[in-house]
Structures are given as structure tokens and as C-alpha cells.
Scaffold this active site. Structure first.
Site, PDB file in Angstrom:
ATOM      1  N   ASP A  99      35.512  40.241  26.505  1.00 21.65           N
ATOM      2  CA  ASP A  99      35.685  41.331  25.562  1.00 21.65           C
ATOM      3  C   ASP A  99      34.373  42.098  25.529  1.00 21.65           C
ATOM      4  O   ASP A  99      33.306  41.506  25.372  1.00 21.65           O
ATOM      5  CB  ASP A  99      36.010  40.758  24.177  1.00 21.65           C
ATOM      6  CG  ASP A  99      36.862  41.690  23.344  1.00 21.65           C
ATOM      7  OD1 ASP A  99      36.496  42.870  23.233  1.00 21.65           O
ATOM      8  OD2 ASP A  99      37.874  41.227  22.801  1.00 21.65           O
ATOM      9  N   ASP A 201      36.734  47.152  23.816  1.00 25.48           N
ATOM     10  CA  ASP A 201      37.107  47.371  22.426  1.00 25.48           C
ATOM     11  C   ASP A 201      37.088  48.860  22.076  1.00 25.48           C
ATOM     12  O   ASP A 201      36.166  49.589  22.473  1.00 25.48           O
ATOM     13  CB  ASP A 201      36.104  46.624  21.537  1.00 25.48           C
ATOM     14  CG  ASP A 201      36.550  46.524  20.093  1.00 25.48           C
ATOM     15  OD1 ASP A 201      37.641  45.976  19.854  1.00 25.48           O
ATOM     16  OD2 ASP A 201      35.813  46.997  19.201  1.00 25.48           O
ATOM     17  N   GLU A 264      41.265  49.160  25.146  1.00 30.37           N
ATOM     18  CA  GLU A 264      42.049  49.108  23.904  1.00 30.37           C
ATOM     19  C   GLU A 264      42.237  50.526  23.392  1.00 30.37           C
ATOM     20  O   GLU A 264      41.263  51.197  23.051  1.00 30.37           O
ATOM     21  CB  GLU A 264      41.347  48.266  22.840  1.00 30.37           C
ATOM     22  CG  GLU A 264      42.219  48.082  21.608  1.00 30.37           C
ATOM     23  CD  GLU A 264      41.459  47.718  20.340  1.00 30.37           C
ATOM     24  OE1 GLU A 264      42.063  47.114  19.453  1.00 30.37           O
ATOM     25  OE2 GLU A 264      40.273  48.062  20.216  1.00 30.37           O
ATOM     26  N   HIS A 325      45.238  39.848  18.115  1.00 27.02           N
ATOM     27  CA  HIS A 325      44.540  39.319  16.944  1.00 27.02           C
ATOM     28  C   HIS A 325      44.443  40.311  15.794  1.00 27.02           C
ATOM     29  O   HIS A 325      43.805  40.027  14.794  1.00 27.02           O
ATOM     30  CB  HIS A 325      43.135  38.871  17.371  1.00 27.02           C
ATOM     31  CG  HIS A 325      42.296  40.021  17.848  1.00 27.02           C
ATOM     32  ND1 HIS A 325      42.605  40.737  18.991  1.00 27.02           N
ATOM     33  CD2 HIS A 325      41.199  40.612  17.335  1.00 27.02           C
ATOM     34  CE1 HIS A 325      41.728  41.704  19.144  1.00 27.02           C
ATOM     35  NE2 HIS A 325      40.854  41.648  18.162  1.00 27.02           N
ATOM     36  N   ASP A 326      45.009  41.504  15.980  1.00 27.52           N
ATOM     37  CA  ASP A 326      44.958  42.532  14.936  1.00 27.52           C
ATOM     38  C   ASP A 326      46.312  42.815  14.297  1.00 27.52           C
ATOM     39  O   ASP A 326      46.383  43.571  13.333  1.00 27.52           O
ATOM     40  CB  ASP A 326      44.442  43.861  15.527  1.00 27.52           C
ATOM     41  CG  ASP A 326      42.992  43.784  15.971  1.00 27.52           C
ATOM     42  OD1 ASP A 326      42.216  43.032  15.358  1.00 27.52           O
ATOM     43  OD2 ASP A 326      42.641  44.492  16.948  1.00 27.52           O
TER      44      ASP A 326
HETATM   45  O1  TEU Z   1      40.415  46.875  16.860  1.00 20.87           O
HETATM   46  C1  TEU Z   1      40.472  48.235  16.729  1.00 20.87           C
HETATM   47  C2  TEU Z   1      41.378  48.775  15.804  1.00 20.87           C
HETATM   48  O2  TEU Z   1      41.357  49.985  15.696  1.00 20.87           O
HETATM   49  C3  TEU Z   1      42.327  47.981  15.060  1.00 20.87           C
HETATM   50  O3  TEU Z   1      41.746  47.121  14.159  1.00 20.87           O
HETATM   51  C4  TEU Z   1      43.147  48.960  14.385  1.00 20.87           C
HETATM   52  O4  TEU Z   1      42.345  49.592  13.416  1.00 20.87           O
HETATM   53  C5  TEU Z   1      44.327  48.361  13.706  1.00 20.87           C
HETATM   54  O5  TEU Z   1      45.029  47.570  14.594  1.00 20.87           O
HETATM   55  C6  TEU Z   1      45.198  49.475  13.180  1.00 20.87           C
HETATM   56  O6  TEU Z   1      45.631  50.312  14.212  1.00 20.87           O
HETATM   57  C7  TEU Z   1      39.323  46.370  17.539  1.00 20.87           C
HETATM   58  C8  TEU Z   1      39.391  44.883  17.511  1.00 20.87           C
HETATM   59  O7  TEU Z   1      40.537  44.460  18.187  1.00 20.87           O
HETATM   60  C9  TEU Z   1      39.337  44.433  16.088  1.00 20.87           C
HETATM   61  O8  TEU Z   1      39.508  43.045  15.973  1.00 20.87           O
HETATM   62  C10 TEU Z   1      37.993  44.847  15.543  1.00 20.87           C
HETATM   63  O9  TEU Z   1      37.920  44.521  14.183  1.00 20.87           O
HETATM   64  C11 TEU Z   1      37.767  46.337  15.708  1.00 20.87           C
HETATM   65  O10 TEU Z   1      38.095  46.794  17.000  1.00 20.87           O
HETATM   66  C12 TEU Z   1      36.325  46.675  15.507  1.00 20.87           C
HETATM   67  O11 TEU Z   1      35.570  46.195  16.578  1.00 20.87           O
END
Ligand code: TEU
Ligand code: CA
Length: 529
Positions: A99, A201, A264, A325-326
Site C-alpha cells: 500500500d 491510496d 484507489e 477495509h473502508d
Molecule cells: O480511503 C479513501 C477514501 O476516500 C475513503 O475512506 C472514502 O472516503 C470512503 O470510502 C467514502 O467514499 C483511503 C483508505 O482506504 C482509507 O482507509 C484511509 O483512511 C484514507 O484513504 C486516508 O488515507
């Protein structure tokens, strides 16, 4: 199909390292834990693992706040542990994707500490500093993705710094060529160690409007949504200049053979596909998150598949994601029965699938009691259902007290059904989600049509969806019933074959022709003669 690169024909498995396997009893997963579970991953049959961040970090955003890009946080082990993991993974034919978090660092990163130290420090411009607005206050209306203003004031130097996420995650200034160079060196550091690629990311965030214009109000915003949705992120993200930055990363990566660049990107399809870049100079795989968001209806799913397929530029390779994970786990979103159908879809579509750890067990809804909430987003905007802890709970290996994840206390609670939902039990149960997932992976890998073949939508009828995958003479039909009722389909006359796999109780090898009656929540893969 072996002419195709590994990341085209392969299956990627995402590991959230805090939650995979703990080996020292601190309740937090580590690199040695991943290494000890490599046999499981080769048994499952995946081709590559993507590991969420393991760099030194204060863990304000659980590793997405990086304090040193070229090391491993002691919580996860050491750089030697990483080398060992990489060697063992490669020894088993598994690729390892890191990552990479280039949009922001932690405030603890020495670059930021230097940048903060004085307005005339050479590193000042490595981050995004702005004077207060003419009347005082924040420079513009940009909001943090985790709620609250995206600007934090530094009393000592009298300026604000920009952070798209937490105030402890300041954004780097990618318009500064020194930042570019330093980050390219980071990529080379890991490439030289032998990693097989990067998942980048928030790649669509890297360049912002140079004039920092206000974002327009989102007319569709409603109560109960995250504050970030109050505005359309037109000036803070997806700036056209981002593609030059990505092409720069891609050049670094292309100097090494066979590596992959995954981006991403949470954007609508027509914007998403621009991340393949001019003449495919961008990400190899801009993550396609549509299955995370779609209303689970055959019509909607079919529409998005067809639209996506149509939108991908010539030579671009598609990909699919069902969980990460989000976002809430697939079984929490569409239910356990449909999660089986969803997994069949993920593993039979055209394009590289990314599978999220634990989804192969069908881990579902998990309630995190208030006092155990870890996610900073949930803490900032509580009660809206934005919290990401439920999809980050420990992997369930066996029926022991902490599911074989740790000898200590897991950092997040285990799913309450871990005694009955775990790898050991599901391995023994031929009808389990785990064995279904494994069979689908094996089927995909053994079939050129499924791995790299063409896609065509065959039929949409009520809640049933059928499509064809084809590679030279091999023809495979996938029929998915997205509802809880039986549904029959009069198939085209040329669909004559046998069942290869069903998510339900249907016997493999059952001959099919004429019409097929799908059981409730059933998906089947058919091989045509
Ligand atoms: O996630 C980016 C991100 O934009 C998501 O959290 C998004 O805001 C949410 O899914 C709503 O669309 C990345 C990583 O995957 C996340 O774990 C981090 O917290 C974030 O970036 C910051 O680095
Ligand atoms: Ca540990």
C-alpha cells in the site's frame, strides 16, 4: 492464457494486517502472522496479496498516516520480517503488493516537522500552506473526508495547512518537484526489495486546484450523511494535472519487469476510466468499486457491468472489488445467501478480482460497542453508520477463544459467531462459503474463458442475470439469481452443457439445456459443450 500478465489473470487478496494473524500476543496482527498463514493463502488459491500499510505510524488512521515510508512499524515487525515474508511468498508463487500512501504523511513524519518549523524552511513547500482568508479564517470551504474543516491553523507561523483527511494527515504538495523525486525514491526502495507493485491510496486526490477555489455545494446532500458530502469535490480532487503525476509513478514502476500499479479511485465510471491515463500511461488497474455501492438488483448490476465494459479504453484491463477495509462487508450489505452469489459474480466477471480477507468466510454485520470504537471517522461523526471498524475485525481461524487470531485480547472484537464461522470448520464443510470461494478460484484459474475471455450479457429477466465468457472454443455461461425466489429461464438453443459449480445444492455435472430453474439465491456456472 499464460501469455497474460499475472495481474490480469490473477486474483488479488487484500489483507488488513492488524487483523489477520497476531504472533506476539499483543492483540494486533503482524507480518510474521501473515507469513505463517501463507499456506492458507496458497490453499485458497489466490495469486497475490495486497497488504494495507505497515509503515511506522502513530496509527491515527491505522497506518494511513505514515511517519516513514521506508521502514516497518515495530508493531508489525521489522524490515527483516518483511524480507522474510516477501521471500516466503515468492517461494510459493504469491505476489506481494504494498500500500503506497502518497497524498499525505503523518504529522510525525520528519518532512512535516521540518515544514512546520519555519515559513522559510526548504521543506515548507512540501506541504500545502495557505494564508488565512482576507477576513481571517480558513482559506476556502474544503472539508475533511472525516468531517470538519480540511485546514488546520499553525499559530507559530500564522498559516493553515491542508489535510483532506485527519488534521494529523497533512497533504503533500505534489506540485513541488522535490516531493515527486522523494516519493519516486520511496517506490524504488520497495521495488528494489522485490515487491510486485503498489495499491496507491486516494490517487485521485494528489493534485488540487492551484487557485484553491471553493467547492460547489452538493444539491443532493441530505441529513444523516457525512459532512464531506455537503460539497462536490470538484476543485479539491480529480484535477487534470493528476494524470501527469500518475504517469510519473508509472514510469518508475515500468523500469522494473512485471510490476503493477493499482489506483484507489472513488469516482463515477466516466471519470474513473480516465485513470488508465493517456495512451494507458496511468494506473494498470484503477480500482472499480461499483459493486460496493450498487443496489443489489439484477437490472442495476447488469447496467453497471455493461457501462463499465463499454467505458474502458482500448487495451485497458478491467477489475472488480466486492469488499475492502473502508466499506461494510458484502455479507452485511446483501446478506449471507446473496454474498455467495456476489462472490460468484466477482470471480466470474471479466477483469482482475480483489477479494477482501474474511469475506471468504461470509463474515457479516458486527456491532462495535461505543467503548470499543477505534475508527477516527466514527469518532468524528458518530452514529451515521460511517464507522469502518465492523469490516476490520480479526480473521476467524478456529473455534478457540480468540479464534486463533491472538493469544491476547484482539484489538477489535471478533464477530459473535466466530465459534461456528471459522476456517477450520468451513474447510471441513463442503457447502461452506470458504469451499465455495476456493472452488470458484480454482475454476477461474483453470478456465481461460473465465480468466481472460470475453464478456457478453445474455439475459436479464426479473432478478436473474446471465452472461457468457468465451475464449476461443471454450464457452462458459454464468447464471445468477439475485433474489430469494425460484426463477426459471428458457435458455437460447445453443446453451447446452453441464453445471460446473452451483452456490446451492445442485450436483456438479448436471446436464443443462432448454430451460434452467434457478433455486432461490442460486448462482451457477455452466460449461457449454
Ligand atoms: O480511503 C479513501 C477514501 O476516500 C475513503 O475512506 C472514502 O472516503 C470512503 O470510502 C467514502 O467514499 C483511503 C483508505 O482506504 C482509507 O482507509 C484511509 O483512511 C484514507 O484513504 C486516508 O488515507
Ligand atoms: Ca502482534
Amino acid at each position: 492464457m499464460h501469455n497474460h500478465l499475472w495481474w490480469k489473470r490473477g486474483i488479488i487478496y487484500q489483507i488488513y494486517p492488524r487483523s489477520f494473524q497476531d504472533t506476539n500476543g499483543d492483540g494486533i496482527g503482524d507480518l510474521e502472522g501473515i507469513r505463517r498463514r501463507l499456506d492458507y493463502l496458497t490453499w485458497l488459491g489466490v495469486d497475490a496479496i495486497w497488504i494495507s500499510p505497515v509503515y511506522p505510524s502513530p496509527m491515527a488512521d491505522f497506518g494511513y498516516d505514515v511517519a516513514d515510508y521506508c521502514n516497518i512499524d515495530p508493531l508489525f515487525g521489522s524490515i527483516d520480517d518483511f524480507r522474510l515474508l516477501l521471500d516466503d511468498a515468492h517461494g510459493r508463487g504469491l505476489k506481494v503488493v504494498m500500500d503506497f500512501v502518497p497524498n499525505h504523511t503523518s504529522i510525525a513524519h520528519e518532512w512535516f516537522q521540518q515544514s512546520l518549523s519555519a515559513k522559510d524552511h526548504p521543506k515548507r513547500d512540501w506541504y500545502i500552506w495557505r494564508d488565512p482568508a482576507p477576513g481571517g479564517g480558513v482559506p476556502n470551504n474544503w472539508v475533511s473526508s472525516f468531517g470538519g474543516p480540511a485546514w488546520t491553523f499553525d499559530e507559530a507561523t500564522g498559516q493553515y495547512y491542508y489535510h483532506a483527511f485527519l488534521s494529523s494527515q497533512p497533504d503533500l504538495n505534489w506540485r513541488n518537484p522535490d516531493v515527486c523525486c522523494a516519493m519516486h525514491d520511496v517506490l524504488r526502495f520497495w521495488l528494489d526489495l522485490g515487491v510486485d507493485g503498489f495499491r496507491v491510496d486516494v490517487i485521485w486526490h494528489l493534485m488540487k486546484d492551484p487557485d484553491f477555489r471553493d467547492n460547489p455545494v452538493n444539491p443532493g446532500y441530505g441529513e444523516g450523511r457525512g459532512e464531506i458530502e455537503k460539497f462536490l469535490q470538484v476543485h479539491s480532487t480529480d484535477h487534470p494535472d493528476v494524470h501527469g503525476v500518475i504517469a510519473g509513478m508509472r514510469k518508475v514502476i515500468d523500469a522494473y519487469p512485471d510490476r503493477v500499479l493499482i489506483g484507489e479511485v472513488y469516482l463515477p465510471v466516466e471519470r474513473l476510466v480516465t485513470y488508465y491515463g493517456q495512451d494507458l500511461s496511468g494506473a494498470h488497474l484503477p480500482f472499480n468499486f461499483q459493486l460496493l455501492e450498487v443496489a443489489w438488483q439484477a437490472q442495476r448490476v447488469a447496467d453497471l457491468i455493461v457501462e463499465y465494459d463499454r467505458s474502458i479504453p482500448d487495451g485497458g484491463w478491467p477489475n472488480w472489488v466486492l469488499g475492502n477495509h473502508d466499506r461494510p462487508r458484502v455479507a452485511a450489505r446483501i446478506g449471507e445467501k446473496q454474498a455467495r452469489v456476489g462472490t460468484m459474480l466477482l470471480l466470474t466477471l471479466r477483469g482482475t478480482p480483489t477479494l477482501y480477507y474474511g469475506d471468504e468466510l461470509g463474515i457479516g454485520k458486527i456491532h462495535i460497542p461505543d467503548h470499543l470504537v477505534h475508527d477516527p471517522w466514527e469518532k468524528n461523526e458518530p452514529g451515521l453508520g460511517l464507522g469502518r471498524d465492523p469490516e476490520r475485525t480479526p480473521m476467524q481461524w478456529d473455534a478457540s477463544e480468540a479464534a486463533g487470531f491472538t493469544t491476547g485480547t484482539p484489538w477489535l472484537p471478533l464477530s459473535s459467531d466466530h465459534l461456528s464461522r471459522n476456517v477450520v470448520l468451513q474447510r471441513e464443510d463442503a457447502a461452506s462459503m470458504l469451499n465455495l470461494t476456493r472452488a470458484l478460484i480454482a475454476l477461474r484459474r483453470s478456465s481461460a474463458a473465465l480468466s481472460v475471455g470475453t464478456f457478453a450479457l445474455l439475459k436479464l429477466q426479473g432478478d436473474m442475470l446471465a452472461f457468457e465468457r468465451r475464449y476461443s472454443e471454450e464457452r462458459v455461461i454464468v447464471v445468477l439469481n439475485l433474489c430469494h425466489n425460484e426463477e426459471c429461464w428458457d435458455m437460447p438453443a445453443d446453451v447446452v452443457g453441464k453445471i460446473l459449480l452451483s452456490t446451492g445444492l445442485r450436483a456438479p455435472d448436471e446436464p443443462v439445456s432448454g430451460s434452467i430453474c434457478m433455486q432461490p439465491d442460486e448462482g451457477v456456472v455452466i460449461r457449454c459443450h
